[in-house]
Design a protein around this motif. Sequence first.
Motif, PDB file in Angstrom:
ATOM      1  N   ILE A 101       0.836  -1.205   0.000  1.00  0.00           N
ATOM      2  CA  ILE A 101       0.000   0.000   0.000  1.00  0.00           C
ATOM      3  C   ILE A 101       0.871   1.256   0.000  1.00  0.00           C
ATOM      4  CG2 ILE A 101      -1.694   1.318   1.321  1.00  0.00           C
ATOM      5  CD1 ILE A 101      -3.010  -0.974   0.126  1.00  0.00           C
ATOM      6  N   SER A 124      -7.573  -6.665   2.093  1.00  0.00           N
ATOM      7  CA  SER A 124      -8.723  -6.003   2.725  1.00  0.00           C
ATOM      8  C   SER A 124      -8.633  -4.474   2.728  1.00  0.00           C
ATOM      9  CB  SER A 124      -8.946  -6.493   4.166  1.00  0.00           C
ATOM     10  OG  SER A 124      -8.050  -5.856   5.050  1.00  0.00           O
ATOM     11  N   THR A 125      -7.629  -3.896   2.058  1.00  0.00           N
ATOM     12  CA  THR A 125      -7.624  -2.437   1.916  1.00  0.00           C
ATOM     13  C   THR A 125      -8.117  -2.083   0.515  1.00  0.00           C
ATOM     14  OG1 THR A 125      -5.769  -2.156   3.417  1.00  0.00           O
ATOM     15  CG2 THR A 125      -6.167  -0.381   1.859  1.00  0.00           C
ATOM     16  N   ASN A 126      -9.074  -1.146   0.454  1.00  0.00           N
ATOM     17  CA  ASN A 126      -9.560  -0.729  -0.866  1.00  0.00           C
ATOM     18  C   ASN A 126      -8.599   0.254  -1.488  1.00  0.00           C
ATOM     19  OD1 ASN A 126     -11.839  -2.195  -0.377  1.00  0.00           O
ATOM     20  ND2 ASN A 126     -13.009  -0.425   0.352  1.00  0.00           N
ATOM     21  N   LYS A 146      -4.224   0.593   9.512  1.00  0.00           N
ATOM     22  CA  LYS A 146      -4.748  -0.688   9.041  1.00  0.00           C
ATOM     23  C   LYS A 146      -3.768  -1.819   9.377  1.00  0.00           C
ATOM     24  CE  LYS A 146      -7.758  -2.530   6.071  1.00  0.00           C
ATOM     25  NZ  LYS A 146      -9.069  -2.159   5.613  1.00  0.00           N
ATOM     26  N   ASP A 193     -11.791   6.211   1.813  1.00  0.00           N
ATOM     27  CA  ASP A 193     -11.233   5.718   0.551  1.00  0.00           C
ATOM     28  C   ASP A 193     -10.633   4.328   0.708  1.00  0.00           C
ATOM     29  OD1 ASP A 193     -11.959   7.927  -0.816  1.00  0.00           O
ATOM     30  OD2 ASP A 193      -9.994   8.899  -0.780  1.00  0.00           O
ATOM     31  N   ALA A 194      -9.936   4.105   1.815  1.00  0.00           N
ATOM     32  CA  ALA A 194      -9.234   2.836   2.002  1.00  0.00           C
ATOM     33  C   ALA A 194     -10.139   1.757   2.578  1.00  0.00           C
ATOM     34  CB  ALA A 194      -8.026   3.033   2.896  1.00  0.00           C
TER      35      ALA A 194
END
Lengths: 315, 410
Positions: free
Chosen positions: A7, A135-137, B223, B248-249
């Motif tokens: 990410i 699981s992170t958009n 996260k 967004d995330a």
Amino acid sequence: MLELIVISTLNGVLYGMLLFLMASGLTVIFSMLGVLNFAHASFYMLGAFFGFQISRWVGFWPALLIAPLLAGAIGAAVERYGLRRVHKNGHVAELLFTFGLAFAIEEIVQIIWGKSPVDFRVPPLLDFPAFTIFSTNYPAFKMFMLLVSVAIFLGLLLALKKTRIGLIVQAALTHPHMVGHLGHNVGRIFMLVFGVGTALAAVAGVIAGPALVTQSNMAGLLGPILFVVVVVGGLGSLPGAFIASLLIGLLQTFAVSMNASLAGLLGPLSPDLAQSWLSDIWNVTIAQIAPIMPYLLLVLVLIFRPMGLLGTRDT
Amino acid sequence: MRRLVVAAALALPMLGQAAIAQETVKLGYIDPLSGGGASVGEGGLKTFQYLAEELNAKGGILGKKVEIVPLDNKTNPQESLIQAQKAIDAGVRYVTQGNGSAVGGALSDFVTKYNERNPGKEVLYYNYAAVDPILTNDKCSFWHFRWDANSDIKMEALTNYMKDQPAIKKVYLINQDYSFGQSVRTTARAMLAKKRSDIQIVGDELHPLLKITDFAPYVAKIKASGADTVVTGNWGQDIALLLKASADAGLKVNWYTYYAGGSGGPTAIKQTGLNHQVFQITEGFANVDHKESQDFEKAFRAKVDLSLWYPRAVNEMRMFAAAAEKAKSLEPIKVAQALEDMKFEVFNGGEGIMRKDDHQFFQPIYISSFGERSEKEPFDDEKTGWGWKLVAKVDTAQTMLPTTCKMDRP
């Protein structure tokens, strides 16, 4: 851990590409005119506000085209009727001119759109998560930003290397007087480069506006970093600006994700230091100093490699 | 003849000014009207102007009209002092400020020193939102009054609520890197450790104040830490953008915040889809079941197209008027003495008191969460359709924390 790395890499590359969109114009203008354009980031802001206003009237997609053209036209006019006249009075006058221009643009934007952030939304067509990793958009709009910047980088590189006008621009970068003596209209080339450079900054503004914040201090927040990119990359070097942008983007993003501090690193050796007057420096984490990392890089580059990573002339 | 005309032309405006000065009470509003804090600063200015109009409609304070003098401090302590001096030169005897405890500390210091050097020309500083506890403890001043609950009071109430939530296991702290943010992180750590020793602090972040435009790297870190709850004292664009990046995330955690309801916050929460998972702690909000404040809210929204974000500003202005009337004077020193230990029916109902020992106002505090509304919540926020719902109310008596203030009185 892997998730954080992936990410952070994506975020870093994206931020880097955004920097590149702006720095590419700035570095070319800098090396041709010999003047650091302080108002360059202001065109980024103009792009964002034009984009916001035009997308209100006719939608985001036309805005993506019209706003940069408009900002580019203003940029070209600034060069033709402003900078060129000031040029007679030397570099200091030019520098002061762009400095004043930055303030003037900021004031004008504040008068028209106010000082609070405007509500510049991501177009509904791109308002969904593009993909999900661990699981992170990852928002589709950010993916789109990435694609646009890469496309522009490739287009710019092609235009510079393969077209006639590109050849003249390249020649003017290193030998402006010679190009003039060969009968080319150097003035018009300067105007063109200035116009295209500011238009590119405006493109960055239109695509960054909805993703970040569109407000009258956005130029001030990004402006100083652009100069770092230009110096680190090397004067007038497009690949240099590209590498420096990515480097700074990744550096800043990864620094944020690191928690290491002197105390964590050396703490077990001398625990009493943490209590002394040094404790502030002792406990500061890399994440906390992330925002000053680019400037540290700037200082180091100026000391050890003044021509920048890929530059040929001294800055 | 010509000389006479010139003299008259010079004298007339002066006379005019003197006449106006006698008829108005000037309140210098020193807060950010540009830069990263502008969105909150402008909202605050509109609120104070509305409140001044409300007072003026009832005849002003002691028959004098209230005038708000806006001064832009760019959230910068140095700039604030320049603006304060400018205000004083223009005849202002009362200044108010809220955004940024670093600014609050500088102003409190400045006013105290100014008053020592200029007896008879004292200036009062009304603080409506700078909540660093130090301002009413070690660095308290007779010339400073605070209407917002200080950070320790808020954290005490917030952690009292959190301790009964068994789902909270891993907490992430993210705060702004200056006096207030540091105070929030220290207090949160200490209080959570005392009340729920099983809670693990999985992250403790400080980031630059009002300078970050993209919080995505920070959100990625939250996260990765596996946190189920985030505690933050962020305000202004720092909370709105943090929430926007989480939306967004797709970060799904519970948020315990001081200022999630500020400009841009509600819109971002709606985007995250976190229905009643974002909490804030305030001295009041639109949906408190209290008729007068709901009527005020309606009128306020109709006039300035904002939801009321500063019930404390309402308390400040109304108490200012009440204290001046009680003292029958607009001399700052007399008003200050009248304010001490003054009891007052606060905006959202219930009794508050301005404690004499430290000039901290104590009042009922509410924890509310943002999400879908029932009939009990008539007001939404930022046209999202969602609104703040009451979760817990802390009465005035339970907010009384001790103070270390040893006040020098004139």
